[in-house]
Design an enzyme around this catalytic site. Structure first.
Site, PDB file in Angstrom:
ATOM      1  NE  ARG A 106      -8.205  -2.569  10.869  1.00  0.00           N
ATOM      2  CZ  ARG A 106      -7.753  -3.257  11.859  1.00  0.00           C
ATOM      3  NH1 ARG A 106      -8.528  -3.269  12.934  1.00  0.00           N
ATOM      4  NH2 ARG A 106      -6.932  -4.201  11.580  1.00  0.00           N
TER       5      ARG A 106
ATOM      6  N   GLY B 107       3.985  -7.557  -9.057  1.00  0.00           N
ATOM      7  CA  GLY B 107       5.413  -6.933  -9.120  1.00  0.00           C
ATOM      8  C   GLY B 107       6.106  -6.787  -7.815  1.00  0.00           C
TER       9      GLY B 107
ATOM     10  CE  LYS C 248      -0.574 -10.656  -8.884  1.00  0.00           C
ATOM     11  NZ  LYS C 248      -0.459 -11.200  -7.666  1.00  0.00           N
TER      12      LYS C 248
ATOM     13  CD  GLU D 295       4.681 -15.178  -8.416  1.00  0.00           C
ATOM     14  OE1 GLU D 295       4.292 -14.246  -8.912  1.00  0.00           O
ATOM     15  OE2 GLU D 295       4.832 -15.377  -7.186  1.00  0.00           O
TER      16      GLU D 295
ATOM     17  N   GLY E 266       0.800  -1.205   0.163  1.00  0.00           N
ATOM     18  CA  GLY E 266       0.035  -0.051   0.170  1.00  0.00           C
ATOM     19  C   GLY E 266       0.881   1.103   0.016  1.00  0.00           C
TER      20      GLY E 266
HETATM   21  C1  6PG Z   1       3.126 -10.783  -7.562  1.00  0.00           C
HETATM   22  C2  6PG Z   1       3.408 -11.679  -6.563  1.00  0.00           C
HETATM   23  C3  6PG Z   1       2.814 -11.373  -5.385  1.00  0.00           C
HETATM   24  C4  6PG Z   1       3.289 -12.356  -4.250  1.00  0.00           C
HETATM   25  C5  6PG Z   1       2.233 -13.393  -4.182  1.00  0.00           C
HETATM   26  C6  6PG Z   1       2.774 -14.843  -4.069  1.00  0.00           C
HETATM   27  O1  6PG Z   1       2.584 -10.745  -8.777  1.00  0.00           O
HETATM   28  O2  6PG Z   1       3.575  -9.553  -7.313  1.00  0.00           O
HETATM   29  O3  6PG Z   1       2.618 -12.976  -7.358  1.00  0.00           O
HETATM   30  O4  6PG Z   1       1.382 -11.240  -5.565  1.00  0.00           O
HETATM   31  O5  6PG Z   1       4.455 -12.760  -4.560  1.00  0.00           O
HETATM   32  O6  6PG Z   1       1.654 -13.269  -3.190  1.00  0.00           O
HETATM   33  O7  6PG Z   1       2.947 -15.461  -2.837  1.00  0.00           O
HETATM   34  P1  6PG Z   1       3.035 -17.021  -2.499  1.00  0.00           P
HETATM   35  O8  6PG Z   1       4.133 -17.379  -3.137  1.00  0.00           O
HETATM   36  O9  6PG Z   1       3.145 -16.654  -1.192  1.00  0.00           O
HETATM   37  O10 6PG Z   1       1.844 -17.506  -2.729  1.00  0.00           O
END
Ligand code: 6PG
Length: 474
Positions: A34, A135, A188, A195, A15
């Site tokens: 908050r 990102g 996403k 990813e 944020g």
């Molecule tokens: C992104 C990442 C980000 C974060 C995820 C994955 O696109 O910036 O994907 O959203 O790294 O939370 O995390 P985990 O590996 O903990 O599931």
């Protein structure tokens, strides 16, 4: 003083970074958290480090004060933890807002939650959009990839601001509206599934170098760095090289050798696998990556397994595999994984009636996000030519697959013969071999189903359904 029209709630790491990005690259904004101490800390920190940006931030101590600080119609970005906290903030905000204000959930929401919130927004009359932001902290601060979802007219109200803060690929902003409801958060989630798979394939090759070939971390780092200059150029290969090169300041040992081998997860990869199952879409490389993370966390069980059964031999004979073969395996595995990810998007697009813009998805992922890579530009071109086709049939990728699948096969066969686990690479190869087998073995499954359940089958030599076998009584 003119009131800002953008507000941001939730001053955690992401944020704060996004707020500074908006202040720097788009417009002044109001911020609220908050816990007021967090807001105070953010403002004090910004005043000390980036005073010009601090001038563009209007902090608020109460939610009412925050809403009052904004010019109407307001656009309020939520950067709070996914799940319950989002519903709570929306519930507190709604009575304070006008019918033409806009709530934007920019967290990692499950797309089912976004669908539900979008439907409630229509009923309750406060516009809502859900957008995936990728990102990490660096991306949020200097240019993330943004995948939007919700009513197009609401997206259009803020698209200029979002394009201003998004990453740019050769000047083109990586911020796109994907479709209605939870479409942005679905895209996403698939990004995150890919990813996980990209990361897992890199980890598997790292394992072959380390356990099969006895390479030290720094040497592996050199190899990844070299690969990053070729077809595999990507943020994840680049950072893997850097991770492998890093030294632990406390012990002087390679950092990688000190890190516990149990991978965490917030669950977005798992959501991708769940949704693929719901849609009967085959994404075995992503499934294998989620399985591998789950298995990695069973540290004690794995240690017991090694005690009871002994470690696999792992050490490869000299010359069994080399850098070029492993690079080729990664290239083929990566293409197969992305082909599966796009197939899932395609299935979801049809099922949820989203008309997901496939080439745009690839374009948005070219910069800013975690899976950014050179290959995504080629995928964008292939999907522009044939948005509904499987990527492996696009001429560019078909050539790469024909060139590099022998390396994938050699890598998987060699690794498995010596007990080196390669679940994601093997899943890619198995998927590919199934996808080029015109006559599969499912005739046996159909025979079995008909034998025990009279489920019926189709025949290859006659039209029609519901044929039964001569099984007699079972
Ligand atoms: C992104 C990442 C980000 C974060 C995820 C994955 O696109 O910036 O994907 O959203 O790294 O939370 O995390 P985990 O590996 O903990 O599931």
């Amino acid at each position: 003083m003119t009131k800002p029209r953008i507000g941001l709630i939730g001053l955690g790491t992401m944020g704060r970074a996004l707020a500074l990005n908006i202040a720097e690259n788009a417009e002044p904004l109001a911020v609220y958290n908050r816990t007021t101490a967090k807001t105070d800390d953010f403002i004090a920190h910004t005043k000390a480090n980036e005073p010009a940006l601090a001038e563009r931030l209007t902090p608020a101590e109460t939610l009412e004060g925050f809403v009052d600080a904004l010019a109407t119609p307001r656009a309020i970005i939520l950067m709070v933890d996914a799940g319950d906290p989002v519903d709570k903030v929306i519930a507190s905000l709604r009575p304070l807002l006008n019918d033409d204000d806009l709530i934007i959930d920019a967290g990692n929401a499950n797309f089912h939650d976004t669908n539900r919130r979008a439907a409630a927004a229509v009923e309750q009359g406060v516009p809502f959009i859900g957008m995936g932001v990728s990102g990490g902290e660096e991306g949020a601060r200097h240019g993330p990839a943004i995948m939007g979802g919700g009513p197009k007219e609401h997206w259009d109200r803020v698209s200029g601001m979002l394009e201003a803060i998004a990453a740019k690929y050769k000047g083109e902003p990586c911020a796109t509206w994907m479709g209605t409801g939870g479409a942005g958060h679905f895209v996403k989630a698939v990004h995150n599934g890919i990813e996980y798979a990209d990361m897992q394939m890199i980890a598997e090759v790292y394992g072959i170098f380390r356990d099969g070939m006895g390479h030290k971390a720094a040497q592996i780092g050199d190899t990844f760095a070299a690969w990053n200059d070729g077809v595999l150029q990507s943020y994840l290969v680049e950072i893997s090289g850097k991770v492998a090169h890093a030294t632990d300041p406390d012990t002087g040992e390679p950092m990688l050798d000190i890190i516990l081998d149990a991978a965490g997860q917030k669950g977005t990869g798992r959501w991708t696998v769940i949704e693929a199952q719901v849609l009967a879409s085959a994404i075995p490389v992503i499934e294998a990556a989620v399985f591998a993370r789950n298995a990695s966390s069973r540290v004690a069980l794995r240690a017991r397994g090694q005690d009871v059964f002994g470690a696999a031999p792992m050490t490869l004979p000299d010359g069994a595999l080399d850098d070029a073969t492993l690079e080729g395996a990664m290239i083929a595995g990566k293409i197969m994984c992305y082909a599966q990810g796009f197939e899932l998007l395609h299935a979801a697009s049809t099922h949820y009636d989203w008309s997901l813009p496939m080439p745009e998805v690839a374009r948005v992922w070219r910069e800013g996000c975690i899976i950014r890579s050179t290959m995504l530009n080629d995928m964008a071109s292939a999907l522009t030519e044939a948005p509904d086709d499987t990527l492996i049939f696009a001429p560019f990728f078909r050539d790469l697959i024909e060139t590099h699948t022998p390396a994938l096969r050699k890598t998987v066969a060699t690794a498995m013969a010596h007990g080196l686990p390669v679940p994601a690479l093997a899943a890619a190869l198995n998927w590919f071999d199934m996808m080029r087998t015109a006559r599969s073995t499912a005739n046996m499954i159909q025979g079995q189903r008909d034998f025990f359940g009279a489920h019926g089958f189709e025949r290859t030599d006659r039209d029609g359904k519901g044929f039964h076998g001569p099984w007699g009584s079972s």
